[in-house]
Scaffold this active site. Structure first.
Site: not given
Ligand code: RIB
Ligand code: NA
Length: 309
Positions: A12-13, A40, A186, A223-224, A256, A288, A297
């Site tokens: 994806m852009t 993407g 996630n 879980l972030g 990702d 990132s 990043s």
């Protein structure tokens, strides 16, 4: 040279606006910065794996347009094998409109475009690469039946599979669980797939058990800032892997980065326990989130501490 990680997925852009907060329905707000980037989920995962130092190939479709041409160059610049990157004049390169708020959170609308035209013929062409890979990675930004097909191809050749059910769909074909060595999602995807809330480690353990029962080899729920939980079918344990706190400026693509890193570890360090791979992948993803953008990043091997390798 053999290709160790094959990603069948999306490009994806990314059209990114940074704003103090996310807009409400019908509202216009001022943002402070706009930029265009490569995104993407499939391509992001592939690029992160490549940057850690593994031979990767991308199987995907972009438009015969400016964004598609640019994307192919981006893969080449990152050392990704591009023979299975198709171009079509029947649809535009996928695009993602992304708003990032001051807390580093985002809201994303994707128009998959050319991604949805990746079909059986292209998979068939990539079969030799898929069947000789060490790891195959799929998500849900292409036609789900194509992802399932790619996972089946890998399984038939005893290639390890990572499936990332993102963005999650409520009516996921149950066969996805059976063809996933590692089912990695996630908290919000786990919630949608299990129908129960996943806001803390305890709930993640329970959701993970439910997903594991559906037939995957192992489950990872990210879980972030709370790290991740890892469950394996052979051992009836659920382990929490914490992560050191960092200040997030942009979390877009952190999942990702995690999956790309996981694919790298599964390909290159297959004897390392999955919990340890998850711990290291969490550290890569934590880098990132501390920089703006998605692929911009994502760290390279030389940006990371030696103990991760
Ligand atoms: O996971 C982040 C990605 O989701 C972005 O790069 C955007 O393209 C969407 O696909
Ligand atoms: Na980032």
């Amino acid at each position: 040279e053999a290709i160790d990680v094959v990603v069948v997925g999306s490009c994806m852009t990314d059209l990114v606006s940074q704003a103090p907060r996310l807009p409400r329905a019908g509202e216009t707000i001022h943002g402070h910065k706009f930029f265009i980037g490569f995104g993407g989920k499939g391509a992001n995962q592939c690029i992160q794996a490549a940057r850690l130092g593994v031979k990767t190939a991308m199987v995907c479709k972009v438009g015969k347009d400016f964004f598609g041409d640019n994307y192919i160059q981006n893969f080449k610049d990152n050392g990704v094998y591009t023979d299975f990157v198709g171009q079509t004049s029947d649809a535009a390169t996928g695009a993602a409109s992304i708003t990032v708020n001051d807390a580093g959170e985002n809201a994303i609308v994707i128009v998959a475009g050319a991604n949805m035209l990746l079909g059986r013929e292209e998979l068939q062409k990539a079969l030799p690469a898929i069947s000789h890979a060490k790891v195959l990675v799929c998500q849900l930004e292409i036609s789900p039946q194509m992802s399932l097909q790619a996972l089946r191809m890998a399984r038939n050749s005893r290639v390890k599979t990572i499936f990332n059910p993102a963005p999650a769909i409520p009516d996921l074909d149950p066969d996805f669980y059976k063809v996933s060595d590692v089912f990695c999602c996630n908290e919000s995807e786990a919630e949608l797939l299990t129908g129960s809330s996943v806001t803390n480690v305890e709930e993640a353990h329970r959701a993970g058990q439910e997903l594991l029962k559906r037939g995957c080899g192992s489950v990872i729920i990210t879980l972030g800032p709370q790290g991740s939980v890892v469950l394996k079918a052979q051992e009836s344990t659920s382990k929490h892997i914490p992560v050191t706190a960092v200040t997030a400026v942009d979390t877009t693509g952190a999942g990702d980065s995690f999956i790309g890193a996981l694919a790298f570890y599964m390909a290159n360090y297959s004897t390392v326990p999955l919990e340890e791979m998850a711990r290291r992948a969490n550290q890569v993803a934590a880098v990132s989130v501390q920089a703006v953008g998605t692929q911009t990043s994502f760290p390279f091997r030389h940006n990371l501490p030696a103990e991760l390798f």
